[in-house]
Write a protein that holds these residues in place. Structure first.
Motif, mmCIF file in Angstrom:
data_model
loop_
_atom_site.group_PDB
_atom_site.id
_atom_site.type_symbol
_atom_site.label_atom_id
_atom_site.label_comp_id
_atom_site.label_asym_id
_atom_site.label_seq_id
_atom_site.Cartn_x
_atom_site.Cartn_y
_atom_site.Cartn_z
ATOM 1 N N GLU A 239 0.823 -1.216 0.000
ATOM 2 C CA GLU A 239 0.000 0.000 0.000
ATOM 3 C C GLU A 239 0.855 1.264 0.000
ATOM 4 O OE1 GLU A 239 -3.474 2.099 2.740
ATOM 5 O OE2 GLU A 239 -3.010 -0.035 3.008
ATOM 6 N N ASP A 240 1.969 1.247 0.728
ATOM 7 C CA ASP A 240 2.841 2.423 0.775
ATOM 8 C C ASP A 240 3.403 2.745 -0.604
ATOM 9 O OD1 ASP A 240 4.422 4.475 2.224
ATOM 10 O OD2 ASP A 240 6.109 3.242 1.556
ATOM 11 N N HIS A 241 3.841 1.709 -1.337
ATOM 12 C CA HIS A 241 4.346 1.921 -2.692
ATOM 13 C C HIS A 241 3.263 2.530 -3.582
ATOM 14 C CE1 HIS A 241 5.750 1.268 -6.752
ATOM 15 N NE2 HIS A 241 4.778 0.391 -6.965
ATOM 16 N N LEU A 242 2.041 2.006 -3.502
ATOM 17 C CA LEU A 242 0.957 2.489 -4.361
ATOM 18 C C LEU A 242 0.619 3.948 -4.062
ATOM 19 C CD1 LEU A 242 -1.280 -0.718 -4.291
ATOM 20 C CD2 LEU A 242 0.279 0.028 -6.109
ATOM 21 N N LYS A 243 0.662 4.328 -2.774
ATOM 22 C CA LYS A 243 0.416 5.728 -2.392
ATOM 23 C C LYS A 243 1.530 6.636 -2.923
ATOM 24 C CE LYS A 243 -2.303 5.010 1.826
ATOM 25 N NZ LYS A 243 -2.304 5.107 3.310
ATOM 26 N N ARG A 244 2.787 6.171 -2.787
ATOM 27 C CA ARG A 244 3.918 6.968 -3.258
ATOM 28 C C ARG A 244 3.903 7.103 -4.776
ATOM 29 N NH1 ARG A 244 8.079 7.879 0.494
ATOM 30 N NH2 ARG A 244 7.629 6.966 2.546
ATOM 31 N N PHE A 249 3.100 10.751 -9.570
ATOM 32 C CA PHE A 249 2.450 11.216 -10.799
ATOM 33 C C PHE A 249 1.626 12.486 -10.566
ATOM 34 C CE2 PHE A 249 3.485 6.925 -12.225
ATOM 35 C CZ PHE A 249 4.001 7.216 -13.480
ATOM 36 N N ALA A 250 1.075 12.637 -9.368
ATOM 37 C CA ALA A 250 0.325 13.862 -9.063
ATOM 38 C C ALA A 250 1.241 15.090 -9.089
ATOM 39 C CB ALA A 250 -0.337 13.738 -7.685
#
Length: 253
Positions: A239-244, A249-250
């Protein structure tokens, strides 16, 4: 389909250029397939004695293909992708050629690993070596857990990984990560001159020495890469990787 690498030969020298400049030569699956195929074919080419590896545009290699990380998580696909990276590194180490990396622009993440895997490394003066793995919640790969502790020591390697260290070409030279620093734009000419001197050599004895030195650590490097690949595959679903990744990209939009 157009290849993502380009090649040119100068007698017994083969120059391989990572040729996806718009992506800063990030290691897409397609680029890795093309590089693997070229390195594999060169194993059987007795006319080539020295390989020079470089990148087109503003980067040697920006590391992993971050855009591809946006695809839905598929552990088996990620594992195969990572295995291809491992095969490329072992081809570089095991091929009966001398391999020079001519590093230009940026060598980030796995791009830094790729440069360290070669026998000799030249960097242009403007080069940046960047350990950017922490920004995406991932670990160093392509053998970096072997190379850095053995070159700079365990404690410094851990600190660099945790800091996401960035080094200039001169700093990398001072740490023993590369062999030479040359002026911006002069790298390829210098690399070809170095390759020619090696050929005049005696190049065959140099290749034997490369093989004997590498054989002492090949098993360790391959084992480290297998472990890196296993943990990287798991972290890609974290989950941490996906948030980062979302944040990465944001910030670019």
């Amino acid at each position: 389909m157009q290849s993502s690498i380009s090649t040119v030969s100068y007698g017994q020298i083969r120059v391989i250029t990572l040729n996806e400049p718009k992506k800063m030569n990030a290691l897409s699956y397609e680029l890795k397939q093309d590089l693997f195929t070229e390195l594999q074919s060169l194993q059987f080419d007795q006319d080539i004695k020295v390989i020079i590896l470089t990148g087109s545009g503003k980067a040697f290699c920006a590391g992993g293909d971050v855009k591809a990380m946006q695809k839905p998580y598929d552990a088996e696909s990620i594992r195969r992708n990572m295995e291809l990276s491992k095969h490329i590194i072992m081809l570089i180490r095991n091929c009966e050629k001398l391999v020079i990396s001519m590093v230009n622009g940026v060598a980030a993440g796995a791009g830094m690993s790729l440069a360290l895997a070669t026998d000799l490394s030249i960097a242009e003066k403007n080069v940046k070596f960047i350990l950017a793995f922490k920004n995406l919640g991932l670990i160093p790969d392509l053998g970096l857990h072997y190379y850095l502790p053995n070159i700079i020591g365990e404690k410094k390697a851990k600190k660099w990984f945790m800091d996401g260290a960035s080094l200039t070409a001169m700093e990398a030279l001072g740490e023993g990560l590369i062999n030479e620093v040359v002026e911006e734009g002069a790298g390829m000419e210098y690399a070809i001159e170095m390759a020619q001197q090696l050929i005049e050599g005696p190049v065959d004895s140099f290749i034997v020495s490369k093989s004997l030195i590498n054989q002492q650590s090949n098993d360790q490097i391959e084992k480290i890469m297998t472990l890196e690949n296993m943990h990287q595959t798991l972290l890609r679903g974290n989950e941490d990787h996906l948030k980062r990744l979302q944040t990465f990209f944001a910030q670019r939009n």
